[in-house]
Design an enzyme around this catalytic site. Structure first.
Site, PDB file in Angstrom:
ATOM      1  CG  LEU A 133      -2.190  -0.890   1.045  1.00  0.00           C
ATOM      2  CD1 LEU A 133      -3.094  -0.748   2.263  1.00  0.00           C
ATOM      3  CD2 LEU A 133      -2.981  -0.540  -0.211  1.00  0.00           C
TER       4      LEU A 133
ATOM      5  N   GLY B 155       8.366  -4.744  -9.701  1.00  0.00           N
ATOM      6  CA  GLY B 155       6.974  -4.820  -9.279  1.00  0.00           C
ATOM      7  C   GLY B 155       5.970  -4.232 -10.237  1.00  0.00           C
TER       8      GLY B 155
ATOM      9  CG  ASN C 246      12.941 -10.191  -6.680  1.00  0.00           C
ATOM     10  OD1 ASN C 246      13.020 -11.352  -7.082  1.00  0.00           O
ATOM     11  ND2 ASN C 246      13.674  -9.723  -5.695  1.00  0.00           N
TER      12      ASN C 246
ATOM     13  CG  ASP D  52       4.460  -9.013  -5.052  1.00  0.00           C
ATOM     14  OD1 ASP D  52       4.477  -8.110  -4.192  1.00  0.00           O
ATOM     15  OD2 ASP D  52       5.507  -9.501  -5.536  1.00  0.00           O
TER      16      ASP D  52
ATOM     17  CG  ASP E 230       7.058  -9.257   0.383  1.00  0.00           C
ATOM     18  OD1 ASP E 230       7.543 -10.258  -0.156  1.00  0.00           O
ATOM     19  OD2 ASP E 230       6.481  -8.362  -0.262  1.00  0.00           O
TER      20      ASP E 230
END
Lengths: 309, 428
Positions: free
Chosen positions: B64, B328, B282, B309, B155
């Site tokens: 977020l 990402g 990734n 993700d 993460d």
């Protein structure tokens, strides 16, 4: 009859370039090569065109070679040099490109440490883009001048057996040579320590060797790559001494070949590391011819792309 | 508000239902489920013929970006994106600035979720397993559980030290909280931008080999065998042997689960040939063989969860050299479409299984209240049109960021609305 045209507006790499285009570049280079032997080496085709050499990575010979080619075609030349990535200097590559565009540039020659940066540039500017080396990806004009040099010597590339020796993983010269030579029907192999041969290279059509003695009797030419000390520091090979002892191209080794072997090297050479001094200076070596041919190849590429505008 | 869901196909894994039924919702509670239910009061009627009524979906892997990186995404825009994508709940990862590694940040995120988008999307924080996600000291795990954390993860980075991983597993086991590992052996991935293989060799980009993921999962499974009371969840699996390792561990009775992203069961590393930085993530996109292994893992139940993700980055951050671009892509608004198109339509899994992987299973792993579509239970629902043809258009994303490789892709199936906490949001 109009002037000959390449299929694309840019030269980003040799991956996917047709045989016809490669032949056209090599043939065009041949006529420019003749120009280089004249007392007055300047011709007018790019008069009025502006070319920027955008070098984000230090380079002496490639930049000088491009600049000479540009000037001999009567283009106006601007040089832009910045070391490091565009990010470290605070301006993005895209902004740099847009600025250049705003200066009404016709062609951009780019050297950059990141693979794909020439592709990226071609998407954000209208000018013709020529890749002068993008990281470990491609260096198409180097491979073209290597092929030109070999074609001059052997008359054809079809069936020619060429081995690229050294650090294949980190070499844009190796990749462009593999793509180009395979397209032209040559037989390509690579030779080097297992730690410097990239994954799945066989799928590109290159046979892998780890003993230089095994490959020498089977080839017409060796393209010897520069080995960099930093690879030793990152654990990829033990020492320059060991490298020279097991992979170095020496007179002893090449004299065992059944017929004379041609030695290419993209430069700058490390004498007595990847290549021994006596080989570099021998009649086997075409290293200086490569340099001269490089100017002709770059003139050909600039001319062919410049005339598509 | 009174809502009458008419003629929808109810798919409810927990009750085993898969039939056409009407649902009456009064003040956020399901009052009636049945055939041709009579509406005796004033209801907002939603005709759902040919559409699906599912328990509310959850995406257990979302970034977020708030606090710290609000230019990429805020809790509000992230919730809006989730709602548009059909999710009534999301779990947000702790790699914010500051990291979600203490009570106050966890509470802030959790509470902020209630105040945005009318509170229709629940925000459950996944807290950092170690302080500052640095991998050296345990974060205050008990306090974080108290503040609403539903799982623990560093993460973005792996929990690299075997010793720390062992202690995180042990400590989290006291609170029955899953430890979520970003499995990557960092020594093998330094400088990598994409999967290591034929394509990376062709493009001259440094590789991230599949063994980096597989080795870390293998190590963790050995730790898990030693710390039997712990629960271990592998985030975003991407490599064939990772799935094989988890399959074997499950058959040996270990408490392991895993998730896969829609991009890892849809795209291969061939997509990188364009040098489009929206193909950089990734773990990286892998090969066709790996895509097939993901689908097979979903089919046979080895892969429990589909999670996106969702990783927002601005256009300026992404429009740079490939090696410089951040990893990402956003995923909330394409998840259902990709899942139906790639998995359900291609008959790898049924719609029933898809809903398990997007709702039942992740909720069970996170120990969130079960959702059963039955009389007397709170209405937490997602409405899905499983046959709608649509084309992904990043300009229509509710997310603040538009970094998706799926722009222009034709998909089948999407969410048309969500219901949660007495509120309904129709998007179809």
């Amino acid at each position: 009859m109009g002037s000959p045209k390449l299929q694309g507006r840019h030269l980003l790499g040799l991956d996917g370039i047709s045989k016809e285009d490669i032949v056209m570049i090599l043939d065009t280079a041949k006529s420019f090569r003749e120009v280089l032997d004249r007392p007055i080496k300047k011709v007018p085709p790019l008069q009025g065109k502006t070319i920027v050499n955008l070098f984000f990575e230090s380079s002496t010979r490639t930049r000088i070679s491009f600049e000479l080619a540009e000037r001999r075609l009567s283009a106006d030349v601007v040089n832009f040099a910045a070391s490091g990535s565009s990010v470290s200097k605070g301006e993005t590559l895209k902004d740099t490109a847009r600025n250049i565009e705003a200066m009404k540039i016709d062609m951009v020659v780019i050297r950059h440490s990141s693979p794909g940066s020439a592709h990226f540039l071609s998407r954000v500017v209208d000018a013709n883009v020529i890749n002068a080396g993008d990281g470990e990806h491609e260096h198409p004009t180097q491979a073209l001048l290597d092929m030109y040099t070999l074609r001059e010597k052997y008359g054809t590339l079809e069936g020619l057996r060429v081995c690229i020796v050294g650090d294949i993983t980190h070499s844009r010269v190796a990749r462009s040579n593999i793509f180009g030579l395979r397209t032209m029907g040559a037989e390509v192999s690579v030779c080097g320590p297992a730690t410097l041969i990239p994954h799945d290279i066989e799928a590109l059509g290159a046979k892998v060797y780890h003993r230089i003695e095994d490959i020498i009797p089977r080839v017409d030419a060796l393209n010897v790559l520069r080995i960099q000390l930093e690879r030793q520091q990152s654990g990829l090979f033990p020492s320059l001494r060991e490298y020279h002892r097991y992979f170095g191209v020496t007179i002893d080794r090449i004299s065992k070949a059944p017929k004379p072997i041609t030695i290419l090297h993209p430069g700058p050479i490390n004498r007595d590391v990847e290549i021994s001094a006596d080989v570099a200076d021998s009649e086997h070596s075409v290293i200086l011819e490569q340099v001269t041919n490089g100017v002709a190849i770059r003139m050909a590429v600039l001319y062919l792309l410049g005339s598509t505008n | 508000m009174n809502i009458y869901l008419k003629n929808g196909t109810l798919i409810d894994p927990l009750s085993g239902r898969d039939e056409t039924l009407d649902v009456l919702i009064v003040d956020g509670v399901i009052e009636k489920v049945g055939k041709s239910v009579a509406a005796d009061r004033l209801f907002t009627v939603v005709d759902l013929k040919g559409k699906i009524v599912s328990p509310g979906l959850i995406d257990m892997h979302v970034h977020l970006r708030e606090p710290g990186f609000e230019h990429k995404e805020t809790i509000e825009t992230g919730c809006r994106s989730a709602a548009a994508g059909g999710f009534t709940a999301i779990c947000c990862m702790p790699n914010t600035s500051p990291a979600i590694d203490d009570e106050s940040v966890a509470r802030y995120v959790h509470e902020k979720g209630k105040s945005v988008c009318d509170g229709i999307v629940d925000v459950h924080p996944i807290a950092a397993a170690t302080k500052g996600r640095k991998g050296t000291e345990l974060s205050p795990i008990a306090e974080l559980v108290q503040a609403g954390a539903v799982g623990f993860s560093d993460d973005g980075s792996p929990i690299a030290s075997a010793e720390i991983m062992r202690r995180v597993l042990e400590y989290c086991s006291m609170y029955d909280a899953p430890v979520i590992q970003h499995a990557e052996e960092a020594a093998l991935t330094e400088g990598g931008s994409m999967n290591e293989g034929f394509v990376s060799t062709r493009l001259g980009l440094r590789g991230i080999p599949p063994i980096a993921e597989e080795l870390m999962v293998a190590r963790d499974l050995i730790l898990l065998q030693y710390v039997r009371s712990a629960r271990y969840h592998v985030a975003h699996v991407s490599a064939t042997r990772t799935v094989e390792l988890i399959r074997r561990a499950k058959s040996e009775g270990l408490n392991v689960s895993c998730e896969v992203t829609p991009h890892h069961f849809t795209l291969t590393d061939a997509a990188v040939e364009s040098f489009d930085t929206n193909t950089k993530m990734n773990p990286p996109l892998r090969t066709q063989e790996d895509v097939m292994a993901m689908k097979e893992g979903l089919r046979d139940g080895t892969i429990d969860v589909i999670a996106t993700d969702h990783a927002p980055h601005t256009i300026d951050e992404k429009e740079v050299e490939y090696t410089v671009a951040p990893f990402g892509i956003v995923g909330l608004e394409t998840a259902i479409g990709l899942s139906i198109t790639e998995l359900v339509r291609q008959k790898y899994i049924t719609m029933f299984q898809l809903i398990e992987k997007l709702s039942t299973n992740p909720r069970r792993l996170l120990r969130l209240p079960e959702i059963v579509i039955a009389e007397g239970t709170p209405a937490n629902l997602t409405l899905i049109d499983p046959t709608m043809d649509w084309t992904v258009d990043i300009r229509r994303f509710q997310s603040k960021s538009k970094n998706s490789p799926f722009h222009g892709r034709a998909l089948v199936g999407r969410s048309i609305g969500i219901i949660n906490h007495g509120k309904i949001l129709l998007t179809g």
